[in-house]
Motif scaffolding. Structure first.
Motif, PDB file in Angstrom:
ATOM      1  N   GLN A  24       0.831  -1.204   0.000  1.00  0.00           N
ATOM      2  CA  GLN A  24       0.000   0.000   0.000  1.00  0.00           C
ATOM      3  C   GLN A  24       0.868   1.259   0.000  1.00  0.00           C
ATOM      4  N   ASN A  25       1.936   1.286   0.808  1.00  0.00           N
ATOM      5  CA  ASN A  25       2.849   2.433   0.819  1.00  0.00           C
ATOM      6  C   ASN A  25       3.444   2.655  -0.563  1.00  0.00           C
ATOM      7  N   LEU A  26       3.897   1.567  -1.161  1.00  0.00           N
ATOM      8  CA  LEU A  26       4.539   1.659  -2.469  1.00  0.00           C
ATOM      9  C   LEU A  26       3.550   2.117  -3.530  1.00  0.00           C
ATOM     10  N   THR A  27       2.340   1.578  -3.496  1.00  0.00           N
ATOM     11  CA  THR A  27       1.312   1.955  -4.463  1.00  0.00           C
ATOM     12  C   THR A  27       0.980   3.444  -4.358  1.00  0.00           C
ATOM     13  N   LYS A  28       0.800   3.932  -3.140  1.00  0.00           N
ATOM     14  CA  LYS A  28       0.482   5.353  -2.948  1.00  0.00           C
ATOM     15  C   LYS A  28       1.610   6.245  -3.452  1.00  0.00           C
ATOM     16  N   SER A  29       2.846   5.847  -3.200  1.00  0.00           N
ATOM     17  CA  SER A  29       3.988   6.639  -3.670  1.00  0.00           C
ATOM     18  C   SER A  29       4.036   6.686  -5.189  1.00  0.00           C
ATOM     19  N   PHE A  30       3.789   5.548  -5.839  1.00  0.00           N
ATOM     20  CA  PHE A  30       3.777   5.524  -7.300  1.00  0.00           C
ATOM     21  C   PHE A  30       2.624   6.353  -7.860  1.00  0.00           C
ATOM     22  N   GLU A  31       1.471   6.325  -7.190  1.00  0.00           N
ATOM     23  CA  GLU A  31       0.332   7.123  -7.655  1.00  0.00           C
ATOM     24  C   GLU A  31       0.679   8.610  -7.666  1.00  0.00           C
ATOM     25  N   ILE A  32       1.462   9.042  -6.700  1.00  0.00           N
ATOM     26  CA  ILE A  32       1.840  10.449  -6.596  1.00  0.00           C
ATOM     27  C   ILE A  32       2.989  10.809  -7.528  1.00  0.00           C
ATOM     28  N   TYR A  33       4.054   9.992  -7.504  1.00  0.00           N
ATOM     29  CA  TYR A  33       5.290  10.363  -8.199  1.00  0.00           C
ATOM     30  C   TYR A  33       5.467   9.731  -9.571  1.00  0.00           C
ATOM     31  N   ALA A  34       4.717   8.688  -9.869  1.00  0.00           N
ATOM     32  CA  ALA A  34       4.823   8.046 -11.182  1.00  0.00           C
ATOM     33  C   ALA A  34       3.454   7.491 -11.572  1.00  0.00           C
ATOM     34  N   PRO A  35       2.479   8.380 -11.750  1.00  0.00           N
ATOM     35  CA  PRO A  35       1.099   7.937 -11.995  1.00  0.00           C
ATOM     36  C   PRO A  35       0.908   7.134 -13.283  1.00  0.00           C
ATOM     37  N   SER A  36       1.848   7.195 -14.193  1.00  0.00           N
ATOM     38  CA  SER A  36       1.693   6.452 -15.446  1.00  0.00           C
ATOM     39  C   SER A  36       2.030   4.964 -15.282  1.00  0.00           C
ATOM     40  N   ILE A  37       2.614   4.590 -14.154  1.00  0.00           N
ATOM     41  CA  ILE A  37       2.946   3.188 -13.911  1.00  0.00           C
ATOM     42  C   ILE A  37       1.703   2.486 -13.358  1.00  0.00           C
ATOM     43  N   SER A  38       1.355   1.373 -13.967  1.00  0.00           N
ATOM     44  CA  SER A  38       0.127   0.672 -13.588  1.00  0.00           C
ATOM     45  C   SER A  38       0.242   0.029 -12.206  1.00  0.00           C
ATOM     46  N   LYS A  39      -0.909  -0.177 -11.587  1.00  0.00           N
ATOM     47  CA  LYS A  39      -0.957  -0.830 -10.278  1.00  0.00           C
ATOM     48  C   LYS A  39      -0.390  -2.246 -10.376  1.00  0.00           C
ATOM     49  N   LEU A  40      -0.635  -2.919 -11.491  1.00  0.00           N
ATOM     50  CA  LEU A  40      -0.114  -4.264 -11.703  1.00  0.00           C
ATOM     51  C   LEU A  40       1.414  -4.263 -11.683  1.00  0.00           C
ATOM     52  N   THR A  41       2.021  -3.283 -12.319  1.00  0.00           N
ATOM     53  CA  THR A  41       3.478  -3.164 -12.332  1.00  0.00           C
ATOM     54  C   THR A  41       4.017  -2.915 -10.927  1.00  0.00           C
ATOM     55  N   VAL A  42       3.337  -2.051 -10.175  1.00  0.00           N
ATOM     56  CA  VAL A  42       3.761  -1.771  -8.798  1.00  0.00           C
ATOM     57  C   VAL A  42       3.679  -3.048  -7.968  1.00  0.00           C
ATOM     58  N   GLU A  43       2.620  -3.819  -8.142  1.00  0.00           N
ATOM     59  CA  GLU A  43       2.471  -5.079  -7.411  1.00  0.00           C
ATOM     60  C   GLU A  43       3.579  -6.061  -7.772  1.00  0.00           C
ATOM     61  N   GLU A  44       3.952  -6.111  -9.049  1.00  0.00           N
ATOM     62  CA  GLU A  44       5.044  -6.987  -9.488  1.00  0.00           C
ATOM     63  C   GLU A  44       6.367  -6.560  -8.858  1.00  0.00           C
ATOM     64  N   VAL A  45       6.610  -5.260  -8.828  1.00  0.00           N
ATOM     65  CA  VAL A  45       7.829  -4.732  -8.206  1.00  0.00           C
ATOM     66  C   VAL A  45       7.851  -5.113  -6.732  1.00  0.00           C
ATOM     67  N   PHE A  46       6.722  -4.942  -6.068  1.00  0.00           N
ATOM     68  CA  PHE A  46       6.665  -5.270  -4.641  1.00  0.00           C
ATOM     69  C   PHE A  46       6.961  -6.748  -4.410  1.00  0.00           C
ATOM     70  N   ARG A  47       6.382  -7.616  -5.216  1.00  0.00           N
ATOM     71  CA  ARG A  47       6.639  -9.060  -5.060  1.00  0.00           C
ATOM     72  C   ARG A  47       8.117  -9.382  -5.243  1.00  0.00           C
ATOM     73  N   GLU A  48       8.782  -8.678  -6.143  1.00  0.00           N
ATOM     74  CA  GLU A  48      10.225  -8.891  -6.346  1.00  0.00           C
ATOM     75  C   GLU A  48      11.028  -8.459  -5.124  1.00  0.00           C
ATOM     76  N   ILE A  49      10.610  -7.380  -4.487  1.00  0.00           N
ATOM     77  CA  ILE A  49      11.327  -6.861  -3.317  1.00  0.00           C
ATOM     78  C   ILE A  49      11.032  -7.693  -2.078  1.00  0.00           C
ATOM     79  N   ASP A  50       9.807  -8.193  -1.961  1.00  0.00           N
ATOM     80  CA  ASP A  50       9.367  -8.950  -0.788  1.00  0.00           C
ATOM     81  C   ASP A  50       9.962 -10.356  -0.837  1.00  0.00           C
ATOM     82  N   LEU A  51      11.213 -10.467  -0.450  1.00  0.00           N
ATOM     83  CA  LEU A  51      11.967 -11.702  -0.616  1.00  0.00           C
ATOM     84  C   LEU A  51      11.390 -12.894   0.146  1.00  0.00           C
TER      85      LEU A  51
END
Length: 71
Positions: A24-51
């Motif tokens: 949720q933190n990551l999604t909100k940050s992307f919505e503000i600073y990189a709104p053109s990045i899809s929610k699906l992409t943010v979720e994929e990034v998060f899964r990669e980081i969440d080891l």
């Protein structure tokens, strides 16, 4: 470099004291600073980081991901 990463991590996690970054933190940050990045992409990034797959990212996970992707 570690100091700068820590500062960015704290900025992204928003909630002081939690020690973790959530999807949720990551999604909100992307919505503000990189709104053109899809929610699906943010979720994929998060899964990669969440080891460990616990739906939260520690600073250690965040630091490891940033160092890996910078080089």
């Amino acid at each position: 470099m570690k100091k700068k990463l820590k500062k960015n991590f704290i900025f992204l996690k928003k909630k002081k004291g939690s020690g973790f970054l959530t999807a949720q933190n990551l999604t909100k940050s992307f919505e503000i600073y990189a709104p053109s990045i899809s929610k699906l992409t943010v979720e994929e990034v998060f899964r990669e980081i969440d080891l460990d797959g616990d739906s939260r990212v520690s600073f250690r996970d965040f630091e490891r991901m940033m160092k890996t992707n910078i080089h």
